[in-house]
Structure formats: C-alpha cells, structure tokens
Write a protein that holds these residues in place. Structure first.
Motif, PDB file in Angstrom:
ATOM      1  N   PHE A 224      35.697  18.565  72.684  1.00 31.56           N
ATOM      2  CA  PHE A 224      36.066  19.867  73.241  1.00 31.56           C
ATOM      3  C   PHE A 224      36.594  20.782  72.134  1.00 31.56           C
ATOM      4  O   PHE A 224      36.203  21.952  72.036  1.00 31.56           O
ATOM      5  CB  PHE A 224      37.112  19.691  74.339  1.00 31.56           C
ATOM      6  N   ASN A 225      37.481  20.254  71.299  1.00 29.44           N
ATOM      7  CA  ASN A 225      38.038  21.058  70.212  1.00 29.44           C
ATOM      8  C   ASN A 225      36.973  21.453  69.205  1.00 29.44           C
ATOM      9  O   ASN A 225      36.988  22.569  68.663  1.00 29.44           O
ATOM     10  CB  ASN A 225      39.157  20.289  69.508  1.00 29.44           C
ATOM     11  N   MET A 226      36.031  20.553  68.952  1.00 26.27           N
ATOM     12  CA  MET A 226      34.952  20.843  68.025  1.00 26.27           C
ATOM     13  C   MET A 226      34.116  22.019  68.517  1.00 26.27           C
ATOM     14  O   MET A 226      33.660  22.865  67.742  1.00 26.27           O
ATOM     15  CB  MET A 226      34.077  19.599  67.860  1.00 26.27           C
ATOM     16  N   PHE A 227      33.932  22.108  69.827  1.00 21.71           N
ATOM     17  CA  PHE A 227      33.112  23.164  70.403  1.00 21.71           C
ATOM     18  C   PHE A 227      33.837  24.505  70.497  1.00 21.71           C
ATOM     19  O   PHE A 227      33.245  25.555  70.276  1.00 21.71           O
ATOM     20  CB  PHE A 227      32.652  22.772  71.810  1.00 21.71           C
ATOM     21  N   PHE A 228      35.118  24.464  70.861  1.00 22.63           N
ATOM     22  CA  PHE A 228      35.797  25.699  71.250  1.00 22.63           C
ATOM     23  C   PHE A 228      36.967  26.103  70.360  1.00 22.63           C
ATOM     24  O   PHE A 228      37.559  27.159  70.580  1.00 22.63           O
ATOM     25  CB  PHE A 228      36.284  25.566  72.699  1.00 22.63           C
ATOM     26  N   LYS A 229      37.303  25.278  69.357  1.00 19.59           N
ATOM     27  CA  LYS A 229      38.407  25.624  68.462  1.00 19.59           C
ATOM     28  C   LYS A 229      37.950  25.434  67.015  1.00 19.59           C
ATOM     29  O   LYS A 229      37.638  24.317  66.618  1.00 19.59           O
ATOM     30  CB  LYS A 229      39.625  24.748  68.743  1.00 19.59           C
ATOM     31  N   LYS A 284      25.599  24.618  71.463  1.00 20.11           N
ATOM     32  CA  LYS A 284      25.137  26.014  71.498  1.00 20.11           C
ATOM     33  C   LYS A 284      23.861  26.133  72.323  1.00 20.11           C
ATOM     34  O   LYS A 284      23.700  27.084  73.099  1.00 20.11           O
ATOM     35  CB  LYS A 284      24.932  26.528  70.071  1.00 20.11           C
ATOM     36  N   ARG A 285      22.969  25.170  72.168  1.00 20.51           N
ATOM     37  CA  ARG A 285      21.741  25.195  72.969  1.00 20.51           C
ATOM     38  C   ARG A 285      22.061  25.031  74.452  1.00 20.51           C
ATOM     39  O   ARG A 285      21.499  25.734  75.310  1.00 20.51           O
ATOM     40  CB  ARG A 285      20.780  24.104  72.506  1.00 20.51           C
ATOM     41  N   ALA A 286      22.949  24.102  74.768  1.00 13.41           N
ATOM     42  CA  ALA A 286      23.324  23.873  76.167  1.00 13.41           C
ATOM     43  C   ALA A 286      24.050  25.078  76.741  1.00 13.41           C
ATOM     44  O   ALA A 286      23.835  25.454  77.903  1.00 13.41           O
ATOM     45  CB  ALA A 286      24.204  22.633  76.273  1.00 13.41           C
ATOM     46  N   ALA A 287      24.910  25.710  75.953  1.00 14.65           N
ATOM     47  CA  ALA A 287      25.674  26.863  76.428  1.00 14.65           C
ATOM     48  C   ALA A 287      24.757  28.008  76.814  1.00 14.65           C
ATOM     49  O   ALA A 287      24.995  28.715  77.807  1.00 14.65           O
ATOM     50  CB  ALA A 287      26.660  27.312  75.354  1.00 14.65           C
ATOM     51  N   GLY A 294      31.546  31.158  74.116  1.00 14.29           N
ATOM     52  CA  GLY A 294      32.705  30.714  73.356  1.00 14.29           C
ATOM     53  C   GLY A 294      32.499  29.505  72.479  1.00 14.29           C
ATOM     54  O   GLY A 294      33.443  29.066  71.806  1.00 14.29           O
ATOM     55  N   VAL A 295      31.286  28.926  72.451  1.00 16.26           N
ATOM     56  CA  VAL A 295      31.055  27.786  71.564  1.00 16.26           C
ATOM     57  C   VAL A 295      31.032  28.284  70.125  1.00 16.26           C
ATOM     58  O   VAL A 295      30.304  29.211  69.785  1.00 16.26           O
ATOM     59  CB  VAL A 295      29.732  27.071  71.897  1.00 16.26           C
ATOM     60  N   GLN A 296      31.839  27.673  69.286  1.00 17.79           N
ATOM     61  CA  GLN A 296      31.947  28.142  67.907  1.00 17.79           C
ATOM     62  C   GLN A 296      30.681  27.839  67.118  1.00 17.79           C
ATOM     63  O   GLN A 296      29.908  26.936  67.462  1.00 17.79           O
ATOM     64  CB  GLN A 296      33.156  27.516  67.225  1.00 17.79           C
ATOM     65  N   ALA A 297      30.463  28.590  66.041  1.00 14.65           N
ATOM     66  CA  ALA A 297      29.246  28.444  65.243  1.00 14.65           C
ATOM     67  C   ALA A 297      29.289  27.228  64.340  1.00 14.65           C
ATOM     68  O   ALA A 297      28.264  26.618  64.040  1.00 14.65           O
ATOM     69  CB  ALA A 297      29.018  29.706  64.411  1.00 14.65           C
ATOM     70  N   GLY A 298      30.497  26.849  63.911  1.00 16.99           N
ATOM     71  CA  GLY A 298      30.580  25.754  62.969  1.00 16.99           C
ATOM     72  C   GLY A 298      30.128  26.182  61.592  1.00 16.99           C
ATOM     73  O   GLY A 298      30.485  27.255  61.117  1.00 16.99           O
ATOM     74  N   ILE A 299      29.318  25.365  60.937  1.00 18.24           N
ATOM     75  CA  ILE A 299      28.844  25.669  59.586  1.00 18.24           C
ATOM     76  C   ILE A 299      27.734  26.711  59.649  1.00 18.24           C
ATOM     77  O   ILE A 299      26.727  26.521  60.328  1.00 18.24           O
ATOM     78  CB  ILE A 299      28.299  24.392  58.910  1.00 18.24           C
ATOM     79  N   ARG A 300      27.923  27.799  58.947  1.00 16.24           N
ATOM     80  CA  ARG A 300      26.864  28.810  58.867  1.00 16.24           C
ATOM     81  C   ARG A 300      25.845  28.370  57.817  1.00 16.24           C
ATOM     82  O   ARG A 300      26.169  27.708  56.833  1.00 16.24           O
ATOM     83  CB  ARG A 300      27.458  30.171  58.520  1.00 16.24           C
ATOM     84  N   ASP A 301      24.586  28.705  58.058  1.00 14.10           N
ATOM     85  CA  ASP A 301      23.491  28.286  57.177  1.00 14.10           C
ATOM     86  C   ASP A 301      23.418  26.769  57.068  1.00 14.10           C
ATOM     87  O   ASP A 301      23.128  26.203  56.009  1.00 14.10           O
ATOM     88  CB  ASP A 301      23.647  28.905  55.780  1.00 14.10           C
TER      89      ASP A 301
END
Length: 345
Positions: A224-229, A284-287, A294-301
């Motif tokens: 959960f934290n990985m996705f939204f924080k 992100k695909r599921a969202a 609100g799903v965070q991007a994480g690592i860009r590129d």
C-alpha cells in the motif's frame, strides 16, 4: 489417493491471519472440515461472518497462548492433519526474543501435543518462509537445502542492535529448524510426517478483518505504501526479489496435504523475481482500468532490462511436487488494488 482427502478434518492455527484465512477458505471450498484456533473469542467474529455458509464445517477453538507446552493438549483430537501458521510477523521488535520465543515455542507446542495426540493425524505442515533459507544473495538461486544461518548469527552477536528484518528472519529460521529437529528425534514412532512451505514475500487481496491501511499486515502495508506514498528510494524500487500471491500460498498448503511426495520436504513457493517497481507499474495499469487515482509513478524512465541483480528462488520442487499455478504480477496487483478500493482506501 490424496494423503489427506477432502472430507478430512484439518487444524489451522492462527486462522485469522493474512495467509491463514485464505488457507481456511481453500480448505472449506474443497470440502474439508476446519478446526481453527484463535487467540480470543472476539477474533472469531469475522471468521463466522465470512464462512457462515459452511455451518459446522468450521469449528473455532480459543488458544490464548500458543507458547505454553500444553497449549494444544485436547485440541488435536479427531484431526487428520495440522497446518501451523501462527507466528509473529512484524519488523519493529526491540528484543529479538519478542519474535523468536513465540515463533519457536509456538511451533514446538503444537508438535509436542501432536506427539501425544491420538494416532489419527497423518501430516503436519509448517508455514515457514524463504527468510529461513536466505534472501541476501543475488544472481544465484536459493534452494531448499540452504539455511539462513547468517541471520541467526547476526542476532546472536548484535542482539537488540540487529535490524528488524534480521530479527524476524532469525525467528523463522530457528522455529523451522526446531520443528525438524523434534520431528526427526521422534520420527520412528510417529504416525504422521512433516512438511514445510517456504513462501517468499506474500502479497494479494485481504480476506482477514482490517479497518485501515495502518492496520494491514506488514507485507500488505508495504505494498500500500509503495503505491500511494513516495517513500521508497530508487535503490529499493530497483531491488528484485521473490514474491507470491497469498492465494497461491493457500493452494500450496492444501496441495502439500494431498501429495504423498511432500512428506519430509521443505518446499519454496515463489513467483519469478521482479523489481519492486514492477508492482507499481502493475498498480498503475490496474488503477487506470478501475478508475483509481493517486498511484505514485515510482522510478521515472524505468527500464526493466537495466535491472541486473535479482534474488531468486528455485521453483523445481514446487512444480514437481505441488504442481500449482502461480498468479501473475498483473492479476495479483489488480485484485489487491480492487480490494483497497472496495475498502474505501
């Protein structure tokens, strides 16, 4: 013929836990009767609610303290098998004994009672973990022949100064080892055999009762934290290790009941390793399909092809003995995100 066939009665300890409740679900759906242990009567309310349609196929028994030597005396009558899942899992213990004592003593308690129990029990399965095997080495498969002596030695030397994960790994290693040592000491006179299921990081939808993200079990809260924080570093998101859907863990336990070949075996249950960022990509695909924001991007590129170091686990024994299918990242994360949405999170 299965060793333990549908219609048999199976004990599940710690039955309201994240993985345990999925095991109960699979057992009841397959036609088994389940005797489930809980720590207090109030812990049974949710189990009765979601499994009410099975009537007397589900029996709840209160065992307040599984660490006592006689905790399971009188609880194991008329059983065909035992699935011992009850063990503490958190990463904020101060004294390592907060985890080691209940993990080891709880495991030994159920086995000692099984040694004394009437001779109907045919198999006992210990819910262990790959952390009792090892999780630090990269680009070389771990197998069931290995033990995480590194964590045990670290805790012996550092005590409270060991990190939370190391304390947990030591508890799982010592508990599983204690189970095998006791089993082989008495094996010649036992009517039952032993197996251990060793899953990697467990993700997936929740069946157990939880009211807010902060009260999720440790692995689900991490997801959960990985996705939204946005609190994970790029290094952590690039880290690639094993994982498995909680429903596959449940299927593995039931398969291990039924397969003769599971006797006296440790069995790793893990999906192919992926970087943590892959879970965010799946989220992100599921969202998008579920209308969640609100799903965070994480690592860009981000580029999966550039991830070089993987912690991996051999899957041959699972395939050969259990023959269960493994849920994909996309299916597991989609169902997890849908569960979060359904709960209003």
């Amino acid at each position: 013929m299965p060793v333990i066939a549908p219609g048999s009665k199976v004990l599940v300890t710690g039955a309201n836990g994240f993985a345990a409740i999925h095991i109960v679900d699979v057992l009841l759906k397959r036609g088994y009767s389940v005797r489930a242990t809980i720590r207090s009567e109030s812990k049974g309310t949710h189990l009765r609610k979601i499994f009410g349609k099975y009537g007397d196929k589900l029996e709840l028994v209160v065992v307040p303290d599984i660490t006592k030597d006689d905790a399971f005396d009188g609880v194991l009558d008329e059983l065909d098998a035992i699935l011992h899942t009850a063990s503490p899992f958190h990463l904020d213990a101060d004294d390592p004994e907060e985890l080691i004592r209940p993990a080891v003593n709880g495991t030994l308690s159920v086995l000692k009672s099984a040694i004394k129990a009437p001779g109907k029990i045919k198999r006992i399965i210990i819910f262990s973990s790959v952390v009792s095997i090892g999780i630090s080495r990269v680009n070389s498969e771990y197998t069931e022949e290995e033990w995480n002596d590194e964590a045990v030695d670290d805790v012996k030397v550092k005590g409270k100064e060991s990190n939370g994960l190391t304390k947990y790994m030591a508890s799982k290693t010592l508990a599983e080892r204690a189970a095998w040592e006791l089993y082989y000491k008495h094996k010649a006179s036992l009517p039952w055999d032993l197996a251990a299921i060793n899953p990697s990081y467990i993700f997936g939808p929740n069946l157990h009762e939880v009211d807010k993200p902060e009260n999720l079990n440790a692995s689900s809260q991490r997801l959960f934290n990985m996705f939204f924080k946005p609190i994970f570093s790029e290094k952590e998101l690039h880290r690639a290790t094993g994982w498995v859907d909680v429903r596959d863990v449940a299927e593995a336990h039931v398969a291990a009941l039924e397969k003769e070949e599971a006797a006296d075996e440790r069995i790793i249950v893990s999906a192919p390793s992926v970087p943590n960022q892959e879970f965010i990509e799946a989220a992100k695909r599921a969202a998008t399909s579920l209308g969640i924001e609100g799903v965070q991007a994480g690592i860009r590129d981000y580029d999966l092809a550039k991830v070089k170091d993987f912690v991996t686990f051999n899957e041959k024994k699972r395939n050969r003995i259990l023959g269960i299918k493994i849920t994909s990242v996309d299916d597991s994360i989609r169902d997890t995100i849908a569960d979060f949405k359904q709960k209003g999170w």
